[in-house]
Design an enzyme around this catalytic site. Structure first.
Site, short mmCIF file in Angstrom:
data_model
loop_
_atom_site.label_atom_id
_atom_site.label_comp_id
_atom_site.label_asym_id
_atom_site.label_seq_id
_atom_site.Cartn_x
_atom_site.Cartn_y
_atom_site.Cartn_z
N GLY A 1 2.87 -1.27 4.10
CA GLY A 1 2.89 0.42 3.10
C GLY A 1 4.26 0.44 3.53
N GLY A 2 5.41 1.16 4.74
CA GLY A 2 6.90 2.37 4.63
C GLY A 2 7.45 0.81 3.52
N GLU B 1 -7.15 4.73 7.65
CA GLU B 1 -6.51 6.27 7.41
C GLU B 1 -7.74 6.99 7.07
OE1 GLU B 1 -2.78 5.69 5.77
OE2 GLU B 1 -2.13 4.88 7.18
N HIS C 1 -9.51 1.00 4.33
CA HIS C 1 -8.17 0.96 5.65
C HIS C 1 -8.45 2.34 6.65
CE1 HIS C 1 -4.35 2.58 6.27
NE2 HIS C 1 -3.98 1.25 6.21
N GLU D 1 -5.14 -4.71 10.81
CA GLU D 1 -4.33 -3.87 10.50
C GLU D 1 -4.53 -3.31 11.95
OE1 GLU D 1 -2.04 -2.78 6.87
OE2 GLU D 1 -3.46 -1.32 6.84
N SER E 1 3.70 -1.92 10.89
CA SER E 1 5.14 -2.59 10.91
C SER E 1 5.90 -3.77 10.03
CB SER E 1 5.41 -1.78 12.16
OG SER E 1 4.53 -0.11 12.28
N GLY F 1 2.95 2.14 11.17
CA GLY F 1 3.78 3.76 10.09
C GLY F 1 3.82 4.08 12.03
N ASN G 1 0.78 -1.27 0.04
CA ASN G 1 0.08 0.04 0.08
C ASN G 1 1.00 0.94 -0.04
OD1 ASN G 1 -1.91 2.16 0.49
ND2 ASN G 1 -1.74 0.96 2.68
N TRP G 2 0.76 1.76 -1.02
CA TRP G 2 2.01 3.00 -1.14
C TRP G 2 1.51 3.94 -0.56
CZ3 TRP G 2 4.24 2.76 -7.24
CH2 TRP G 2 4.23 1.25 -7.18
N LYS G 3 0.02 4.26 -0.86
CA LYS G 3 -0.15 5.05 0.57
C LYS G 3 0.27 7.09 -0.35
CE LYS G 3 -0.42 3.48 4.87
NZ LYS G 3 0.01 3.59 6.20
P1 13P Z 1 3.54 0.35 7.33
O1 13P Z 1 3.96 -1.49 7.37
O2 13P Z 1 3.92 1.54 7.30
O3 13P Z 1 2.92 0.20 9.45
O4 13P Z 1 1.68 0.56 7.04
C1 13P Z 1 0.65 -0.47 7.21
C2 13P Z 1 -0.55 0.44 5.82
O5 13P Z 1 -1.23 0.67 6.64
C3 13P Z 1 -0.74 -1.21 4.89
O6 13P Z 1 -1.76 -0.59 4.56
#
Ligand code: 13P
Length: 252
Positions: free
Chosen positions: A236-237, A99, A97, A169, A215, A175, A9-11
């Site tokens: 994510g990251g 967010e 998600h 999640e 994470s 993050g 997930n590149w956000k």
């Molecule tokens: P991180 O891997 O950066 O913690 O993000 C997880 C995430 O929200 C994937 O959708």
């Protein structure tokens, strides 16, 4: 047999040019060194979808959008519909998600519309759930996640539920560098699978891929993926660096 899935997930990261380069790099690594039995998905911004679909081998790397509109079409300035996403060649859609729930006030009613429109287009929803830190600290995470599922995907008939991927999640792990412990992740995913078995049946529960996200990194993926109910990760990251993402794919 349910699938093992590693989805990035590149956000809200990368320009189109950077995203195409990242996708090409992931594609190359997956083709040459990637675990063959892992389904790879890249969740990119809307603006990147067409270019990224073109940049990868469709037999090996799947593309997801990170959201879709809760309406099919019409006068909704700025929205991107499930049909538009489908027309880019993307095949997955991340829905719910945390967010989006938190910053854009997406509630169960909105998510149900998105789920229906996504399924109608033959796209695969990656449905996200998970609790905030205060809920984990109060010890009521199971009840909280059950309610999220009861109000959304558990309203779907069996044949539609079977088309979903679920991603747990915990918000406190996203993050933050604080991963849920392997046991915490396994316990929640087993709990979710148990809910599916109770609501639908054991066969259905066995078929649905449930991912962990928060994470997830090359350092902890192997431990997480060794658990019986963890069918992969939503990353994510670490999905923004192709070598890290490959290491997670190969953590099985
Ligand atoms: P991180 O891997 O950066 O913690 O993000 C997880 C995430 O929200 C994937 O959708």
């Amino acid at each position: 047999m349910r699938k093992k899935i590693v989805a990035g997930n590149w956000k809200c990261n990368t320009t189109v040019k950077e995203g195409v380069e990242l996708a090409k790099s992931v594609n190359e690594l997956v083709l040459t060194r990637g675990a063959k039995d892992v389904v790879v998905v890249l969740g990119t911004p809307f603006t990147h979808l067409i270019s990224v679909v073109d940049a990868v081998d469709a037999n090996r790397v799947n593309i997801a959008s990170q959201n879709c509109a809760a309406v099919a079409k019409g006068a909704y300035t700025g929205e991107v519909s499930a049909a538009m996403i489908k027309s880019t060649g993307a095949t997955y859609v991340i829905i719910g998600h945390s967010e989006r729930r938190e910053y854009y006030h997406e509630n169960s009613e909105i998510l149900n519309k998105k789920l229906a429109l996504t399924l109608e287009q033959g796209l695969t929803p990656i449905y996200c759930c998970g609790e905030a830190l205060a809920i984990r600290e109060a010890g009521t995470q199971n009840e909280f996640v059950k309610q999220q599922l009861d109000e959304t995907i558990f309203l779907l008939p069996t044949e539609q539920l079977l088309k979903l991927v679920i991603a747990y999640e915990p918000i406190w792990a996203i993050g933050t560098g604080v991963t849920a412990s392997t046991q915490q992740a396994q316990d929640m995913l087993a709990f979710i699978r148990g809910l599916i078995a109770a609501k639908y049946n054991a066969e259905v529960a066995k078929e649905i891929s449930i991912l962990y996200g928060g994470s997830c990194s090359p350092a902890n993926a192997n431990d997480l993926f060794s658990q019986p109910d963890i069918d992969g990760g939503l990353i994510g990251g670490a999905s923004l660096k192709s070598e890290d993402f490959l290491a997670i794919i190969n953590a099985y």
